[in-house]
Design a protein around this motif. Sequence first.
Motif, PDB file in Angstrom:
ATOM      1  N   ALA A  90      17.342 -63.499  56.720  1.00  9.86           N
ATOM      2  CA  ALA A  90      16.430 -62.363  56.836  1.00  9.86           C
ATOM      3  C   ALA A  90      16.934 -61.159  56.047  1.00  9.86           C
ATOM      4  N   LEU A  91      18.244 -60.954  56.037  1.00 11.13           N
ATOM      5  CA  LEU A  91      18.809 -59.812  55.336  1.00 11.13           C
ATOM      6  C   LEU A  91      18.714 -59.958  53.819  1.00 11.13           C
ATOM      7  N   ASN A  92      18.832 -61.183  53.331  1.00 14.34           N
ATOM      8  CA  ASN A  92      19.006 -61.385  51.891  1.00 14.34           C
ATOM      9  C   ASN A  92      17.843 -62.081  51.204  1.00 14.34           C
ATOM     10  N   PHE A  93      16.763 -62.397  51.933  1.00 11.57           N
ATOM     11  CA  PHE A  93      15.696 -63.184  51.305  1.00 11.57           C
ATOM     12  C   PHE A  93      14.997 -62.428  50.180  1.00 11.57           C
ATOM     13  N   ASN A  94      14.994 -61.075  50.233  1.00 11.19           N
ATOM     14  CA  ASN A  94      14.332 -60.321  49.172  1.00 11.19           C
ATOM     15  C   ASN A  94      15.308 -59.614  48.244  1.00 11.19           C
ATOM     16  N   LYS A  95      16.580 -60.002  48.310  1.00 12.14           N
ATOM     17  CA  LYS A  95      17.563 -59.419  47.404  1.00 12.14           C
ATOM     18  C   LYS A  95      17.216 -59.824  45.970  1.00 12.14           C
ATOM     19  N   SER A  96      17.493 -58.944  45.025  1.00  9.82           N
ATOM     20  CA  SER A  96      17.031 -59.145  43.653  1.00  9.82           C
ATOM     21  C   SER A  96      17.543 -60.436  43.017  1.00  9.82           C
ATOM     22  N   ASN A  97      18.738 -60.878  43.381  1.00  9.58           N
ATOM     23  CA  ASN A  97      19.265 -62.104  42.771  1.00  9.58           C
ATOM     24  C   ASN A  97      19.133 -63.323  43.680  1.00  9.58           C
ATOM     25  N   THR A  98      18.321 -63.197  44.747  1.00 10.15           N
ATOM     26  CA  THR A  98      17.944 -64.363  45.551  1.00 10.15           C
ATOM     27  C   THR A  98      16.758 -65.039  44.883  1.00 10.15           C
TER      28      THR A  98
END
Length: 528
Positions: A349-357
Amino acid sequence: MSSVSTTSSTGERVLGSLQTVGRSLMLPIAVLPAAALLLRLGQSDMLGQFHWSVIHWDWLASAGNAVFSNLPLIFAIGVALGLTGTEGTAALAAVVGYLVFNAVFQNIIPQVKAADGTFSPDPNITMGVLGGIIIGLTAAGLYKRFHDIRLPDYLGFFGGRRFVPIVTALTAVILGIIFGIIWPPINTGLDALGKGIVFLGPLGAGIYGFLNRLLIPLGLHHILNSYFWFQLGTYKGATGDLNRYFAGDPTAGHYMAGFFPMMMFGLPAACLAMIRHAKFSKVAAGILLSAAFASFLTGITEPIEFAFMFVAPVLFLVHAVLTGTSLAVCYLLNIKIGFGFSAGFIDLALNFNKSNTTNVWLLILVGLVYAVIYYFVFSFFIVRFNLGTPGRGEASTGLSADWILPESQRGPKKVKGETAPVANEAPVATATAEAGAFEDNDTRLAREVIKALGGKENLQSVEGCITRLRLFVNDPDQIDEPRLKSLGASGVLKKGKVVQVVMGTQSDRIALRINRIRKEATPDDVNV
């Protein structure tokens, strides 16, 4: 015969030492979730995009990055503490040692000339957390050797524990020179190894995933992880797949993404299979449903893995193979995502929309597929080979239902008529288990575990990890495995005199109490 015995003893000592190092790595790794949370929340696509008056939330990212930027120092402290029983002197020596080591190292390695004519250390040559681990090991070793040293009277002030930071600093100077000379070619070799692993693509990721799970019984998977997550590759000064991912490297995340399908979907589905085929489904459900939820939410898998690792090792081998294939499949699908703690829903949930995900929705689809695979594969093996998974009974203890108890139900039962301690009053440690009415439950359990391990005289060393006790014993044949299982151990693993007892997440607390009890000198010691 004696030669074989000596070799075996040496091997056991080496294995025990490696397990101890692996355990000590968990202390510095434990700070990563908080740091990753701060770093992620403060980035521009999260809270960092909001500016309320003079408040700029990107300071959260700076707070988290402060930890990631100082991981080598944190590892030095953590390893020193872990290997010396949380001795503060060893931690101080590690800080001093690392600062000295790094300063010398940075001056010895090749320097590069900047545009303004000044020289600075080559940024491509770095030891990362390995430098911290080496200094942590050094500080711990020197502490054990010199913490009670006596010096001549005119130097007496510098004796004892005060001598440890001094000798660590001097040793760090020598190590800084040595590694400053030998590390550049080693660094080149490691870069080549890393490129070789990357060149293998999905096969390399799959091999790593397989070995990651396979090494869990030996407790050596942390050492393997430390290379892939903290050493492999470089990006803007960050090293390792985990560090590079949070630094924004678009190529990072391949060696973490494949754990999400296994931890969030695969193992919970395996729990359903074990419950479905249990003879005592309520017992199995009581054990496994909470473990499945913990795996899904946080990525903590040990309660599930240890539930079948010892009674059905073929399932654990299958699990290791499936984990390897998950990493390989995610690599093939170019799924990249990282985690600060483990591959659970919180990190997703924390990282699903991170730019390099990348391709996070494919990750969920892969997870659902692996849930089906885990369910049917586990079901097939359990039924086909009549495996003793939770809820199917365990003959060795005589317990008809099962021997893996929820942690809240572990330990010796209270004796009828005992008086509970007064509210808000600290438990009083008593000399014997018989007088233990006012002891906390963990201490009472620790005394029973000592008895099952053959008594205090059978224990050379005891250490606690996240889910298990790591022991070095005099005679492994004195260990009463059925008794340990009746106290809540979900498995006992012996390798000569090196023994691991899986007691769940309370293991570290139990180890502290066992070591405290071992130091007690009472007339009743012979009965303990």
